[in-house]
Design an enzyme around this catalytic site. Structure first.
Site, mmCIF file in Angstrom:
data_model
loop_
_atom_site.group_PDB
_atom_site.id
_atom_site.type_symbol
_atom_site.label_atom_id
_atom_site.label_comp_id
_atom_site.label_asym_id
_atom_site.label_seq_id
_atom_site.Cartn_x
_atom_site.Cartn_y
_atom_site.Cartn_z
ATOM 1 N N LEU A 50 78.470 -40.435 -143.395
ATOM 2 C CA LEU A 50 78.387 -39.212 -142.585
ATOM 3 C C LEU A 50 79.457 -38.239 -143.064
ATOM 4 O O LEU A 50 80.599 -38.628 -143.306
ATOM 5 C CB LEU A 50 78.644 -39.544 -141.099
ATOM 6 C CG LEU A 50 78.887 -38.360 -140.155
ATOM 7 C CD1 LEU A 50 77.597 -37.545 -139.973
ATOM 8 C CD2 LEU A 50 79.387 -38.823 -138.792
ATOM 9 N N SER A 69 78.622 -17.189 -130.697
ATOM 10 C CA SER A 69 80.078 -17.084 -130.863
ATOM 11 C C SER A 69 80.553 -17.094 -132.318
ATOM 12 O O SER A 69 81.517 -17.785 -132.660
ATOM 13 C CB SER A 69 80.787 -18.202 -130.084
ATOM 14 O OG SER A 69 80.486 -18.116 -128.724
ATOM 15 N N ASP A 74 81.527 -26.548 -125.998
ATOM 16 C CA ASP A 74 82.092 -25.608 -125.025
ATOM 17 C C ASP A 74 82.224 -26.238 -123.643
ATOM 18 O O ASP A 74 81.405 -27.071 -123.257
ATOM 19 C CB ASP A 74 81.179 -24.368 -124.957
ATOM 20 C CG ASP A 74 81.875 -23.203 -124.270
ATOM 21 O OD1 ASP A 74 83.120 -23.243 -124.117
ATOM 22 O OD2 ASP A 74 81.178 -22.253 -123.870
ATOM 23 N N ARG A 94 86.986 -25.419 -118.533
ATOM 24 C CA ARG A 94 86.437 -25.455 -117.169
ATOM 25 C C ARG A 94 86.454 -26.868 -116.612
ATOM 26 O O ARG A 94 86.790 -27.099 -115.454
ATOM 27 C CB ARG A 94 84.996 -24.905 -117.167
ATOM 28 C CG ARG A 94 84.937 -23.381 -117.127
ATOM 29 C CD ARG A 94 83.549 -22.888 -117.429
ATOM 30 N NE ARG A 94 83.267 -22.984 -118.855
ATOM 31 C CZ ARG A 94 82.036 -22.978 -119.383
ATOM 32 N NH1 ARG A 94 80.979 -22.900 -118.591
ATOM 33 N NH2 ARG A 94 81.870 -23.051 -120.680
ATOM 34 N N GLU A 153 66.818 -24.973 -134.699
ATOM 35 C CA GLU A 153 66.373 -25.062 -133.303
ATOM 36 C C GLU A 153 67.642 -25.110 -132.458
ATOM 37 O O GLU A 153 68.582 -25.829 -132.787
ATOM 38 C CB GLU A 153 65.551 -26.346 -133.082
ATOM 39 C CG GLU A 153 64.373 -26.496 -134.027
ATOM 40 C CD GLU A 153 63.317 -25.414 -133.831
ATOM 41 O OE1 GLU A 153 63.215 -24.868 -132.716
ATOM 42 O OE2 GLU A 153 62.599 -25.112 -134.812
ATOM 43 N N ARG A 174 75.182 -18.329 -126.269
ATOM 44 C CA ARG A 174 75.527 -17.420 -127.376
ATOM 45 C C ARG A 174 75.981 -18.228 -128.585
ATOM 46 O O ARG A 174 76.270 -19.415 -128.468
ATOM 47 C CB ARG A 174 76.580 -16.400 -126.939
ATOM 48 C CG ARG A 174 77.833 -16.987 -126.372
ATOM 49 C CD ARG A 174 78.897 -15.912 -126.106
ATOM 50 N NE ARG A 174 79.982 -16.473 -125.333
ATOM 51 C CZ ARG A 174 80.182 -16.274 -124.033
ATOM 52 N NH1 ARG A 174 79.379 -15.498 -123.345
ATOM 53 N NH2 ARG A 174 81.193 -16.843 -123.410
ATOM 54 N N HIS A 229 90.593 -30.553 -122.876
ATOM 55 C CA HIS A 229 90.528 -30.749 -124.336
ATOM 56 C C HIS A 229 90.699 -32.233 -124.673
ATOM 57 O O HIS A 229 90.017 -32.764 -125.542
ATOM 58 C CB HIS A 229 91.592 -29.925 -125.045
ATOM 59 C CG HIS A 229 91.374 -28.441 -124.902
ATOM 60 N ND1 HIS A 229 90.182 -27.846 -125.208
ATOM 61 C CD2 HIS A 229 92.185 -27.438 -124.467
ATOM 62 C CE1 HIS A 229 90.256 -26.542 -124.987
ATOM 63 N NE2 HIS A 229 91.467 -26.274 -124.531
#
Ligand code: FPP
Length: 224
Positions: free
Chosen positions: A122, A180, A12, A16, A191, A178, A29
Site C-alpha cells: 500500500l 477544500s 474532517d 468538532r 465518485e 466541499r 485530533h
C-alpha cells in the site's frame, strides 16, 4: 464491479468531535489518529493500492499556533513510532505538499519516505501543507521552464501525484460538502461520498459500506 486502486480522504470533523466529547479540539485530533489506523488496516484488507489522506492544508496555517503545534507533534510522534511497523507491513509512505516544517520534522519525513520507498502492499500519500491550486500553478511553471507542450499528460507529470493513478473515490467526513482545495485536477472523475460522521467516529464498517456502494456505481466518464 468498478476497480478501486486509489481512495482519497478528507478527514474532517476532529475539532468538532474533540469539543463535543472532550472539551478540546486537540483531543479530537488524537482520536482522529485512531481512525487513520483503522482505515489503513481496512485499505490493505480491501487490496487497495493507494490511500491519500489530507492531514494539513496550506490554509490550515491560519489556525491558532497551539493547535498547529499539537498537530505536528502528533504527526512527529506517530511517524517516529510507526515507521518500523509500516516497513513490516510493506507500506510505503509518500508526502505530497511542500515540506517547509521544522528541520527535525522535515528530516523525519524524508527519512520515513526513504525507509519505506521499496514497499509495495500500500502507498499512503500523506498530504501535508498541501494545496491543489498551488500544485497546479507549479506544474504549469515547470512545463514552461522545460518548454514542454501544455497537455493533460504533461501537466499530470509535474503534479505531486506523478506516477500515481487518479483516485476513483473521494470520501469526506464531517458533514461538509466541499473539496477544500484538495486534488482538484486528480479528482476530475472521482465518485464523491460525503459522510455525516465526524472523522473520529468513522470506522471500518462505514468505510466498507462506502466501498461496496462505489463498486456498484455505473461510471460513465461522459459516455452513456
Ligand atoms: C480536519 O478536522 C482535520 C485536520 C486538519 C487534521 C487531520 C489530522 C488527523 C486525522 C490526525 C493526525 C494525522 C496524522 C496522519 C498524524 P478539523 O480540525 O478541521 O475539524 P472541524 O471541522 O471539526 O474543525
Amino acid at each position: 464491479m468498478n476497480p478501486l486502486n486509489h481512495v482519497a480522504i478528507i478527514m474532517d470533523g476532529n475539532g468538532r468531535w474533540g469539543l463535543k466529547n472532550k472539551e478540546s479540539r486537540n483531543e479530537g485530533h488524537k482520536a482522529g489518529l485512531k481512525t487513520v489506523e483503522k482505515v489503513i488496516k481496512e485499505t490493505i484488507n480491501q487490496k487497495i493500492k493507494y490511500l491519500t489522506l489530507f492531514a494539513f492544508s496550506t490554509e490550515n496555517w491560519n489556525r491558532p499556533k497551539k493547535e498547529i503545534n499539537y498537530l505536528f507533534n502528533l504527526l512527529e510522534s506517530y511517524l517516529s513510532n510507526k515507521i518500523e511497523s509500516f516497513n513490516k507491513k510493506n507500506i510505503k509512505l509518500n508526502i505530497i505538499g511542500t515540506k517547509n516544517f521544522s528541520k527535525k520534522l522535515n528530516k523525519l519525513l524524508n527519512l520515513s519516505e526513504k525507509k519505506t520507498a521499496h514497499n509495495t502492499i500500500l502507498q499512503i500519500n500523506l498530504a501535508l501543507n498541501y494545496g491543489s491550486k498551488f500544485e497546479i500553478i507549479n506544474a504549469i511553471k515547470k512545463i514552461n521552464k522545460n518548454n514542454d507542450k501544455i497537455n493533460e499528460k504533461n501537466l499530470s507529470k509535474y503534479l505531486e501525484t506523478k506516477n500515481i493513478p487518479d483516485p476513483e473515490l473521494l470520501i469526506r467526513t464531517g458533514n461538509t460538502k466541499r473539496l477544500s482545495n484538495f486534488l482538484l485536477w486528480q479528482l476530475a472523475y472521482a465518485e464523491i461520498f460525503f459522510e455525516k460522521k465526524l472523522w473520529p467516529d468513522f470506522n471500518e464498517k462505514d468505510y466498507v459500506k462506502i466501498i461496496k456502494k462505489f463498486k456498484k456505481i455505473k461510471r460513465n466518464f461522459g459516455k452513456i
